[in-house]
Design a protein around this motif. Structure first.
Motif, PDB file in Angstrom:
ATOM      1  N   LEU A  80       0.832  -1.208   0.000  1.00  0.00           N
ATOM      2  CA  LEU A  80       0.000   0.000   0.000  1.00  0.00           C
ATOM      3  C   LEU A  80       0.862   1.252   0.000  1.00  0.00           C
ATOM      4  CD1 LEU A  80      -2.713   1.467   0.217  1.00  0.00           C
ATOM      5  CD2 LEU A  80      -2.635   1.103   2.697  1.00  0.00           C
ATOM      6  N   GLU A  81       1.914   1.263   0.834  1.00  0.00           N
ATOM      7  CA  GLU A  81       2.775   2.442   0.894  1.00  0.00           C
ATOM      8  C   GLU A  81       3.528   2.629  -0.432  1.00  0.00           C
ATOM      9  OE1 GLU A  81       5.468   4.617   4.334  1.00  0.00           O
ATOM     10  OE2 GLU A  81       5.098   2.466   4.510  1.00  0.00           O
ATOM     11  N   LYS A  82       3.971   1.536  -1.028  1.00  0.00           N
ATOM     12  CA  LYS A  82       4.629   1.610  -2.334  1.00  0.00           C
ATOM     13  C   LYS A  82       3.663   2.133  -3.391  1.00  0.00           C
ATOM     14  CE  LYS A  82       7.555   0.754  -5.699  1.00  0.00           C
ATOM     15  NZ  LYS A  82       8.767   1.577  -5.915  1.00  0.00           N
ATOM     16  N   TYR A  83       2.422   1.719  -3.337  1.00  0.00           N
ATOM     17  CA  TYR A  83       1.429   2.175  -4.309  1.00  0.00           C
ATOM     18  C   TYR A  83       1.236   3.686  -4.224  1.00  0.00           C
ATOM     19  CZ  TYR A  83      -3.006   2.623  -6.803  1.00  0.00           C
ATOM     20  OH  TYR A  83      -3.988   3.004  -7.677  1.00  0.00           O
ATOM     21  N   LEU A  84       1.245   4.228  -3.008  1.00  0.00           N
ATOM     22  CA  LEU A  84       1.132   5.677  -2.860  1.00  0.00           C
ATOM     23  C   LEU A  84       2.326   6.382  -3.514  1.00  0.00           C
ATOM     24  CD1 LEU A  84      -0.113   5.914   0.837  1.00  0.00           C
ATOM     25  CD2 LEU A  84      -1.484   5.998  -1.255  1.00  0.00           C
ATOM     26  N   ASP A  85       3.519   5.792  -3.385  1.00  0.00           N
ATOM     27  CA  ASP A  85       4.696   6.355  -4.061  1.00  0.00           C
ATOM     28  C   ASP A  85       4.544   6.305  -5.578  1.00  0.00           C
ATOM     29  OD1 ASP A  85       5.975   6.972  -1.716  1.00  0.00           O
ATOM     30  OD2 ASP A  85       7.390   5.304  -1.774  1.00  0.00           O
ATOM     31  N   PRO A 102      14.902  10.251  -5.835  1.00  0.00           N
ATOM     32  CA  PRO A 102      13.704   9.417  -5.794  1.00  0.00           C
ATOM     33  C   PRO A 102      13.153   9.264  -4.380  1.00  0.00           C
ATOM     34  CG  PRO A 102      15.390   8.392  -7.150  1.00  0.00           C
ATOM     35  CD  PRO A 102      16.041   9.554  -6.459  1.00  0.00           C
ATOM     36  N   ARG A 103      11.866   9.291  -4.281  1.00  0.00           N
ATOM     37  CA  ARG A 103      11.203   9.020  -3.007  1.00  0.00           C
ATOM     38  C   ARG A 103      11.115   7.520  -2.802  1.00  0.00           C
ATOM     39  NH1 ARG A 103       7.289  10.872  -6.330  1.00  0.00           N
ATOM     40  NH2 ARG A 103       7.018  12.819  -5.188  1.00  0.00           N
ATOM     41  N   THR A 104      10.921   7.124  -1.565  1.00  0.00           N
ATOM     42  CA  THR A 104      10.478   5.769  -1.268  1.00  0.00           C
ATOM     43  C   THR A 104       9.827   5.802   0.112  1.00  0.00           C
ATOM     44  OG1 THR A 104      11.060   3.423  -1.407  1.00  0.00           O
ATOM     45  CG2 THR A 104      12.607   4.848  -0.242  1.00  0.00           C
ATOM     46  N   ILE A 105       9.334   4.668   0.566  1.00  0.00           N
ATOM     47  CA  ILE A 105       8.412   4.641   1.697  1.00  0.00           C
ATOM     48  C   ILE A 105       9.043   5.144   2.993  1.00  0.00           C
ATOM     49  CG2 ILE A 105       7.251   2.694   0.615  1.00  0.00           C
ATOM     50  CD1 ILE A 105       8.367   0.948   2.914  1.00  0.00           C
ATOM     51  N   GLU A 106       8.199   5.701   3.854  1.00  0.00           N
ATOM     52  CA  GLU A 106       8.632   6.159   5.177  1.00  0.00           C
ATOM     53  C   GLU A 106       8.782   4.995   6.135  1.00  0.00           C
ATOM     54  OE1 GLU A 106       6.617   8.564   8.924  1.00  0.00           O
ATOM     55  OE2 GLU A 106       6.189   9.265   6.889  1.00  0.00           O
ATOM     56  N   GLY A 107       7.884   4.017   6.060  1.00  0.00           N
ATOM     57  CA  GLY A 107       7.869   2.944   7.038  1.00  0.00           C
ATOM     58  C   GLY A 107       7.210   3.385   8.336  1.00  0.00           C
ATOM     59  N   PRO A 108       7.070   2.465   9.301  1.00  0.00           N
ATOM     60  CA  PRO A 108       6.302   2.758  10.514  1.00  0.00           C
ATOM     61  C   PRO A 108       7.114   3.192  11.730  1.00  0.00           C
ATOM     62  CG  PRO A 108       6.655   0.401  10.344  1.00  0.00           C
ATOM     63  CD  PRO A 108       7.367   1.021   9.163  1.00  0.00           C
ATOM     64  N   LEU A 234      10.816  24.403  -0.630  1.00  0.00           N
ATOM     65  CA  LEU A 234      11.049  23.154  -1.355  1.00  0.00           C
ATOM     66  C   LEU A 234      10.159  22.047  -0.792  1.00  0.00           C
ATOM     67  CD1 LEU A 234      14.896  23.537  -1.280  1.00  0.00           C
ATOM     68  CD2 LEU A 234      13.502  23.655  -3.363  1.00  0.00           C
ATOM     69  N   ARG A 235       9.951  21.041  -1.604  1.00  0.00           N
ATOM     70  CA  ARG A 235       9.107  19.935  -1.164  1.00  0.00           C
ATOM     71  C   ARG A 235       9.878  18.994  -0.235  1.00  0.00           C
ATOM     72  NH1 ARG A 235       6.153  16.975  -5.960  1.00  0.00           N
ATOM     73  NH2 ARG A 235       8.308  16.501  -6.540  1.00  0.00           N
ATOM     74  N   LYS A 236       9.187  18.495   0.763  1.00  0.00           N
ATOM     75  CA  LYS A 236       9.779  17.517   1.665  1.00  0.00           C
ATOM     76  C   LYS A 236      10.064  16.223   0.921  1.00  0.00           C
ATOM     77  CE  LYS A 236       8.799  14.971   5.951  1.00  0.00           C
ATOM     78  NZ  LYS A 236       7.816  14.803   7.053  1.00  0.00           N
ATOM     79  N   LEU A 237      11.248  15.687   1.133  1.00  0.00           N
ATOM     80  CA  LEU A 237      11.632  14.412   0.536  1.00  0.00           C
ATOM     81  C   LEU A 237      11.594  13.324   1.600  1.00  0.00           C
ATOM     82  CD1 LEU A 237      12.879  12.628  -1.747  1.00  0.00           C
ATOM     83  CD2 LEU A 237      15.134  13.360  -0.896  1.00  0.00           C
ATOM     84  N   THR A 238      10.901  12.239   1.300  1.00  0.00           N
ATOM     85  CA  THR A 238      10.896  11.042   2.137  1.00  0.00           C
ATOM     86  C   THR A 238      11.570   9.942   1.343  1.00  0.00           C
ATOM     87  OG1 THR A 238       8.808  11.672   3.203  1.00  0.00           O
ATOM     88  CG2 THR A 238       9.468   9.362   3.360  1.00  0.00           C
ATOM     89  N   THR A 239      12.682   9.429   1.868  1.00  0.00           N
ATOM     90  CA  THR A 239      13.404   8.416   1.106  1.00  0.00           C
ATOM     91  C   THR A 239      14.226   7.547   2.045  1.00  0.00           C
ATOM     92  OG1 THR A 239      14.688   8.100  -0.925  1.00  0.00           O
ATOM     93  CG2 THR A 239      15.497   9.775   0.626  1.00  0.00           C
ATOM     94  N   GLN A 240      14.932   6.594   1.487  1.00  0.00           N
ATOM     95  CA  GLN A 240      15.868   5.760   2.248  1.00  0.00           C
ATOM     96  C   GLN A 240      16.882   5.185   1.283  1.00  0.00           C
ATOM     97  OE1 GLN A 240      13.948   1.660   3.304  1.00  0.00           O
ATOM     98  NE2 GLN A 240      12.265   3.138   3.351  1.00  0.00           N
ATOM     99  N   ALA A 254       8.861  -4.887   1.810  1.00  0.00           N
ATOM    100  CA  ALA A 254       8.135  -3.617   1.762  1.00  0.00           C
ATOM    101  C   ALA A 254       8.266  -2.909   0.416  1.00  0.00           C
ATOM    102  CB  ALA A 254       8.621  -2.693   2.888  1.00  0.00           C
ATOM    103  N   TYR A 255       8.974  -3.495  -0.538  1.00  0.00           N
ATOM    104  CA  TYR A 255       9.066  -2.982  -1.916  1.00  0.00           C
ATOM    105  C   TYR A 255       9.660  -1.569  -1.989  1.00  0.00           C
ATOM    106  CZ  TYR A 255       5.657  -6.748  -2.193  1.00  0.00           C
ATOM    107  OH  TYR A 255       5.018  -7.971  -2.059  1.00  0.00           O
ATOM    108  N   ALA A 256      10.619  -1.257  -1.130  1.00  0.00           N
ATOM    109  CA  ALA A 256      11.144   0.108  -1.055  1.00  0.00           C
ATOM    110  C   ALA A 256      12.392   0.343  -1.893  1.00  0.00           C
ATOM    111  CB  ALA A 256      11.449   0.469   0.407  1.00  0.00           C
ATOM    112  N   THR A 257      13.026  -0.709  -2.409  1.00  0.00           N
ATOM    113  CA  THR A 257      14.297  -0.559  -3.124  1.00  0.00           C
ATOM    114  C   THR A 257      14.099   0.157  -4.456  1.00  0.00           C
ATOM    115  OG1 THR A 257      15.105  -2.611  -2.135  1.00  0.00           O
ATOM    116  CG2 THR A 257      16.284  -1.770  -4.060  1.00  0.00           C
TER     117      THR A 257
END
Length: 311
Positions: A80-85, A102-108, A234-240, A254-257
């Motif tokens: 679900l989180e990947k789909y939002l990305d 590139p963005r990727t998921i924040e996680g919990p 600037l826009r906030k970046l969420t990544t890892q 979690a499909y974040a790579t």
């Protein structure tokens, strides 16, 4: 039972009543979403001929999921989180917004309130005999290539046991261990002095792993480091970033790579002068590129329940 009743007027009236569509009360958007999701569920029950036992097993599962506090973990594990990305990537493409990191998921497992330091932050508060020293550094720039002064880079990651401070079931970590934030100077640079993380797995007896087991899936993540990066206008970046060489990089539950988020890990010496636990250490250089606001607004901000604490 092999019956189909979804299209019956009685069922359609029930859906309208359950979502309170014909009333002026309540929140119109909440009613719209509830009606759609409930309709999709009812239709799926018909299409898949779900039994009452299966329905109540699902209800009980969600009760247990809430008790375990794993709803956000499951959202990552089911994509679900990947789909939002994916949706946000598509919106950027439509707006011809490209060139940013590139963005990727924040996680919990983010915790708000980590101390903010200028330029450099040493975030390994607790000793960890099984983790070698690591330096993560780089520059925050805009699309024009110019360094951004006053940007804030937040960082958080797991220890050598795969646990995050504030969520460590052993209770062994201090508050904000392996968590910190850096404010860039005029040159736009940031640096975190820390320890090498490892990946983690879902709690083996938890609700998320229970569903993954039923799907024949593992619940493990490769070693990674999370970031929030913000700057004025600037826009906030969420990544890892992933740690190069981890065998699960392309098998992340979690499909974040993402290809551009696997920087090289370089062997270095001179760690003693940096206050690291050993003179030999590993270094990752990762530069961030932030993108401008859209119509004067940051369309990357996500309002979700997050843990907070005081340093």
């Amino acid at each position: 039972m092999s019956v189909r009743v979804f299209a019956n007027q009685e069922v359609q009236d029930l859906l309208t009543a359950a979502a309170n569509l014909n009333s002026d009360g309540g929140n119109a958007r909440a009613k719209q979403i509830t009606h759609r999701l409930l309709s999709d569920l009812f239709k799926a029950i018909d299409d898949l001929d779900m039994t009452p036992d299966e329905i109540w097993a699902g209800v009980n599962y969600f009760n247990k999921l809430g008790q375990d506090g794993e709803a956000a973990l499951l959202a990552a594990g089911l994509g679900l989180e990947k789909y939002l990305d994916i949706r946000m990537d598509a919106a950027d493409k439509q707006a011809e917004m490209d060139g940013g990191t590139p963005r990727t998921i924040e996680g919990p497992l983010y915790v708000e309130g980590a101390p903010v330091r200028d330029g450099v932050s040493k975030i390994d508060i607790d000793a960890d005999a099984d983790a070698g020293p690591l330096v993560i550094r780089g520059t925050v720039r805009g699309l024009d290539g110019k360094p951004i002064a006053g940007a804030v880079v937040e960082c958080w990651h797991a220890n050598s046991k795969g646990f995050y401070s504030h969520f460590d079931p052993t209770g062994a970590q201090s508050a904000f261990n392996l968590r910190g934030a850096v404010r860039t100077g005029g040159d736009g640079t940031y640096e975190f002095r820390t320890l090498m993380p490892v990946g983690y797995g879902c709690p083996p007896q938890g609700s998320t792993q229970r569903l993954l087991n039923a799907l024949g899936r593992h619940g493990n993540r490769p070693a990674h480091v999370h970031f929030f990066v913000t700057g004025d206008g600037l826009r906030k970046l969420t990544t890892q970033i992933n740690i190069e060489g981890d065998p699960l990089i392309w098998d992340d539950f979690a499909y974040a790579t993402r290809e551009d988020l696997i920087p090289p890990v370089v062997e270095k010496t001179g760690g003693a002068a940096l206050g690291l636990k050993e003179d030999a250490y590993k270094e990752i250089e990762f530069n961030f590129v932030l993108t401008p606001l859209v119509g004067g607004k940051d369309n990357q901000l996500v309002n979700r329940l997050r843990a907070t604490a005081e340093a």
